[in-house]
Design an enzyme around this catalytic site. Structure first.
Site, PDB file in Angstrom:
ATOM      1  N   THR A   2      38.114  20.460  -2.975  1.00  0.00           N
ATOM      2  CA  THR A   2      39.230  21.575  -3.291  1.00  0.00           C
ATOM      3  C   THR A   2      39.755  21.670  -1.530  1.00  0.00           C
ATOM      4  OG1 THR A   2      37.282  23.036  -4.195  1.00  0.00           O
ATOM      5  CG2 THR A   2      39.623  24.356  -2.843  1.00  0.00           C
ATOM      6  N   ASP A  50      36.667  14.513  -1.736  1.00  0.00           N
ATOM      7  CA  ASP A  50      36.704  15.992  -0.930  1.00  0.00           C
ATOM      8  C   ASP A  50      37.418  15.408   0.691  1.00  0.00           C
ATOM      9  OD1 ASP A  50      36.989  18.481  -0.670  1.00  0.00           O
ATOM     10  OD2 ASP A  50      35.188  18.759  -0.765  1.00  0.00           O
ATOM     11  N   GLU A 102      30.929  22.599  -3.489  1.00  0.00           N
ATOM     12  CA  GLU A 102      31.725  21.195  -3.393  1.00  0.00           C
ATOM     13  C   GLU A 102      30.013  20.827  -3.121  1.00  0.00           C
ATOM     14  OE1 GLU A 102      35.631  21.911  -0.961  1.00  0.00           O
ATOM     15  OE2 GLU A 102      33.823  22.401   0.300  1.00  0.00           O
TER      16      GLU A 102
END
Ligand code: 5RP
Length: 233
Positions: A37, A90, A112
């Protein structure tokens, strides 16, 4: 005589685009990829869209990434419905020379960490400003069950840290999991593995934003001279 070239240093946004594109080399064709994200990951998702027909789909770490993936025509699988992933890609708020990170600037740290734990390899994509000697300059995000917030802030104060509840539009920010975020400043995290283990045990802490047990194996770092690959295995 011609003038020297103007200063063509890349912006932070351009560095993010570079590492987002570079991460494609780690995507295993024919498989499902773990997707993080943030603004750097958004560049990765845009790059992933160009090879969407070569992958099965993605497991996403946030509602925001899920929406972006779907908008690009990439199928999103539930983490619980798939086995181990080959790779998770990520960003990070800070990364040190061991691959330990601070994450959660986008409030997605819990999902995550779950997707990272489900993946064999964590590839971190970051611009050079994220590389640090010691974690702790970036305010450390902690996802907390709201009734424990005051107590967790007191516990950090006893360690010399100052915790504040992250706000959005005048109210405590609510994560994708319905919890709050406490951001802690004033810490120098010298032993990230021990720190992560300790704080994770405090009652009411859902997730600590130190990723040491789920560290990166590779970091693609966007620098003035191009993408540098740091390997931590
Ligand atoms: C979100 C995160 C992000 O990976 C981190 O905040 C970095 O974001 P960006 O790529 O926008 O700098 O941990 O929870």
């Amino acid at each position: 005589m011609s003038n020297p070239l103007p200063n063509t240093a890349l912006t932070q946004d351009e560095l993010k685009t570079l590492v987002g594109q570079a991460a494609l080399q780690y995507v295993v064709r024919g498989e499902i990829v773990g997707v993080g994200t943030g603004s750097t990951v958004n560049k990765f998702i845009d790059a992933l869209a160009t090879i969407k027909d070569e992958i099965k789909g993605a497991v996403s770490s946030s509602v925001a990434s899920t929406e972006r993936l779907r908008a690009c025509g990439i199928k999103v699988f539930e983490a619980a419905d798939v086995d181990e992933l080959s790779v998770y890609i990520d960003g990070a708020d800070e990364i040190d020379h061991n691959g330990f990170m601070i994450k959660g600037g986008g409030a997605a740290l819990t999902r995550e960490k779950i997707v990272a734990a489900q993946s064999k390899k964590f590839v971190c994509i970051a611009d050079a400003s994220k590389l640090v000697e010691t974690l702790g300059t970036f305010p450390l995000p902690i996802e907390v069950i709201p009734m424990a917030t005051a107590r967790v802030i007191k516990q950090f104060a006893a360690m010399g840290g100052e915790g504040t509840v992250r706000m959005k539009e005048g109210k405590p920010l609510v994560t994708d999991n319905g919890q709050h975020i406490v951001d802690v400043t004033g810490l120098q995290i010298k032993d990230p593995l021990a720190f992560e283990s300790t704080i994770s045990q405090w009652p009411g802490v859902v997730t600590v934003g130190v990723f040491a047990h789920q560290k990166a194996q590779v970091c693609l770092l966007g620098t003035a001279s191009g993408v540098k690959t740091l390997a931590f295995e």
